[in-house]
Design a protein around this motif. Structure first.
Motif, PDB file in Angstrom:
ATOM      1  N   ALA A 246      33.871  42.263  28.171  1.00 38.28           N
ATOM      2  CA  ALA A 246      34.563  43.507  27.854  1.00 38.28           C
ATOM      3  C   ALA A 246      35.862  43.626  28.649  1.00 38.28           C
ATOM      4  N   PRO A 247      36.889  44.244  28.056  1.00 40.67           N
ATOM      5  CA  PRO A 247      38.167  44.412  28.771  1.00 40.67           C
ATOM      6  C   PRO A 247      38.000  45.286  30.009  1.00 40.67           C
ATOM      7  N   ALA A 248      38.870  45.072  30.982  1.00 40.75           N
ATOM      8  CA  ALA A 248      38.829  45.861  32.213  1.00 40.75           C
ATOM      9  C   ALA A 248      39.366  47.261  31.961  1.00 40.75           C
ATOM     10  N   VAL A 249      38.954  48.199  32.821  1.00 39.65           N
ATOM     11  CA  VAL A 249      39.445  49.571  32.733  1.00 39.65           C
ATOM     12  C   VAL A 249      40.722  49.691  33.559  1.00 39.65           C
ATOM     13  N   SER A 250      41.764  50.220  32.957  1.00 33.37           N
ATOM     14  CA  SER A 250      43.044  50.401  33.640  1.00 33.37           C
ATOM     15  C   SER A 250      43.051  51.730  34.386  1.00 33.37           C
ATOM     16  N   SER A 251      43.235  51.686  35.690  1.00 29.98           N
ATOM     17  CA  SER A 251      43.298  52.915  36.487  1.00 29.98           C
ATOM     18  C   SER A 251      44.511  53.751  36.093  1.00 29.98           C
ATOM     19  N   PHE A 252      45.614  53.090  35.811  1.00 29.10           N
ATOM     20  CA  PHE A 252      46.842  53.820  35.468  1.00 29.10           C
ATOM     21  C   PHE A 252      46.665  54.597  34.165  1.00 29.10           C
ATOM     22  N   GLU A 253      46.153  53.899  33.131  1.00 27.23           N
ATOM     23  CA  GLU A 253      45.987  54.567  31.844  1.00 27.23           C
ATOM     24  C   GLU A 253      44.906  55.647  31.897  1.00 27.23           C
ATOM     25  N   SER A 254      43.894  55.414  32.700  1.00 27.90           N
ATOM     26  CA  SER A 254      42.797  56.373  32.770  1.00 27.90           C
ATOM     27  C   SER A 254      43.242  57.697  33.361  1.00 27.90           C
ATOM     28  N   SER A 265      32.571  59.468  37.074  1.00 24.91           N
ATOM     29  CA  SER A 265      31.962  58.314  37.728  1.00 24.91           C
ATOM     30  C   SER A 265      33.000  57.252  38.040  1.00 24.91           C
ATOM     31  N   PHE A 266      33.996  57.125  37.161  1.00 24.93           N
ATOM     32  CA  PHE A 266      35.057  56.144  37.405  1.00 24.93           C
ATOM     33  C   PHE A 266      35.922  56.569  38.586  1.00 24.93           C
ATOM     34  N   LEU A 267      36.223  57.861  38.660  1.00 24.00           N
ATOM     35  CA  LEU A 267      37.062  58.356  39.749  1.00 24.00           C
ATOM     36  C   LEU A 267      36.376  58.204  41.103  1.00 24.00           C
ATOM     37  N   CYS A 298      41.242  48.932  28.809  1.00 23.54           N
ATOM     38  CA  CYS A 298      40.719  50.135  28.156  1.00 23.54           C
ATOM     39  C   CYS A 298      40.867  51.326  29.091  1.00 23.54           C
ATOM     40  N   THR A 299      40.703  52.506  28.515  1.00 23.77           N
ATOM     41  CA  THR A 299      40.924  53.750  29.230  1.00 23.77           C
ATOM     42  C   THR A 299      39.609  54.498  29.366  1.00 23.77           C
ATOM     43  N   SER A 300      39.335  55.009  30.555  1.00 21.67           N
ATOM     44  CA  SER A 300      38.120  55.775  30.802  1.00 21.67           C
ATOM     45  C   SER A 300      38.365  57.239  30.452  1.00 21.67           C
TER      46      SER A 300
END
Length: 409
Positions: A246-254, A265-267, A298-300
């Motif tokens: 699965a693609p990684a989660v981008s902190s910037f986009e999230s 949970s991501f934060l 991807c974006t959270s």
């Protein structure tokens, strides 16, 4: 709520079938369909949509057990399987047509009201067409309406077969003991069957129509269960691979849309840089993700506050459609199984992951395969009365699909 209504519809429909006949039961189902569609289309609050879904569910439950029963009792044994399979093909075709109709209404003023309300149209059409059809001859005979039953059989069978059918009906009514046995044996298959695609379903229905009366019901059921198990295992492997890659989660986009829009949970994660799309789904039922095709990240998202945005989420380039697979069966337990699957699917995916959930369903399907092999006899070309006699004597399975008693002959 529609599935819950179907449970009561199937139970209540059984009583209506026995008391007032198959035809009136189908007519009542059409009325319930129509009422449910109108209530949903005119809804001014969520409770009205829920109420409408219950009415539709009642109709679904009644029709799902009455329609194939009516077809099987009003058709010659040599083509009965094909006609019942045709009913299934039309159900599948109706589902596909519903998608196209909904697509047409997406840009129309009123959108969802039209989508829900238009369901009342086929109910009205079927209601008036059903008025021109006769009652089930089997039910008429059970109500001591022998002359009416004979008149209908004369329209269905050649003249030289009518008397034989009348005698068979008499024997059946006097010893109608097999129905409860036949109901209990089929429900296993429904519980493990939770995914389908229209094209494959339609092909399966056509194959069933072509071969069910040639090769038998039991053999096709066993083959189909093998196919279901293979497909569920394939889905399990597919989701496992998707999770692994699965693609990684981008902190910037999230955090681009604000911290209140991002999954909590991501934060709070110790190492959010290690998160991927599946991490969002596993973290909490409040978390979702959206894929970004350009950056391949991807974006959270916090799904409760960004529900519309979360609806656009994809898992890479894979699009999987998950639906309840409604089987035509007289058993209320089938609808209970449907309700259990519908209510527990998201919980199971949260606890076991998508891969584990489909693997669990494959296990249930394997149990269904074993149950079909040991409990379900072949009924190809047999009258109801012959099936009853066979079940009274007892059924012993064999690899070729016939009972051991038949093989010895």
């Amino acid at each position: 709520m529609a599935v819950a209504g179907a449970i009561f519809g199937a139970a209540f429909g059984g009583w209506i079938n026995d008391k007032y006949g198959r035809k009136k039961s189908i007519l009542l189902a059409d009325i319930l369909f129509f009422i449910g569609a109108i209530v949903m289309a005119a809804a001014v609050a969520p409770w009205m949509i829920i109420l409408g879904r219950i009415f539709v569910g009642l109709g679904v439950g009644m029709a799902s057990m009455t329609s194939p029963l009516y077809i099987s009792e009003s058709s010659p044994a040599r083509i009965r399987g094909a006609l019942v399979s045709t009913n299934g093909l039309l159900i599948t075709g109706g589902q596909f047509l519903a998608y196209l109709i909904n697509l047409a209404f997406t840009k129309t003023p009123g959108t969802w009201r039209w989508m829900l309300g238009v369901a009342g149209v086929p109910a009205v059409v079927q209601f008036f067409l059903m008025l021109s059809l006769p009652e089930s001859p089997r039910w008429l005979y059970s109500q001591d309406k022998v002359k009416e039953a004979r008149a209908i059989l004369e329209k269905i069978y050649p003249a030289n077969e009518v008397e034989q059918e009348m005698q068979a009906l008499q024997s059946s009514i006097e010893a109608d003991k097999a129905s409860e046995v036949s109901i209990a044996t089929v429900s296993f298959q429904n519980f493990g069957t939770v995914t389908y695609h229209f094209g494959l379903n339609a092909v399966g229905s056509i194959v069933s129509m072509a071969f069910v009366d040639r090769f038998g019901r039991r053999r096709l059921m066993i083959v189909s269960m093998f196919g279901i198990i293979v497909c569920l295992i394939a889905l399990s492997v597919l989701f496992y691979q998707a999770s692994t890659h699965a693609p990684a989660v981008s902190s910037f986009e999230s955090q681009h849309f604000g911290r209140n829009s991002t999954c909590g949970s991501f934060l709070k994660a110790y190492e959010p840089s290690n998160w991927n799309c599946m991490s969002c789904l596993k973290a909490s039922s409040d978390c979702g993700f959206c894929a970004n095709g350009d950056s391949k990240d991807c974006t959270s998202y916090l799904t409760r506050r960004n529900g519309d945005r979360a609806l656009d989420c994809q898992l890479g380039n894979i699009s999987v459609e998950i639906q309840r697979h409604w089987r035509r069966d007289r058993a209320v337990s089938n609808w209970v199984s449907n309700l259990i699957v519908s209510e527990t699917f998201l919980t199971l995916t949260e606890a076991l992951g998508s891969s584990g959930t489909f693997l669990l369903f494959a296990g249930f399907s394997t149990i269904g395969l074993v149950a079909i092999y040991f409990l379900v006899p072949e009924t190809k070309g047999l009258q109801f009365e012959e099936v009853e006699k066979m079940l009274e004597k007892g059924f012993k399975p064999s690899l070729c699909g016939n009972s051991k008693e038949d093989d010895s002959k």
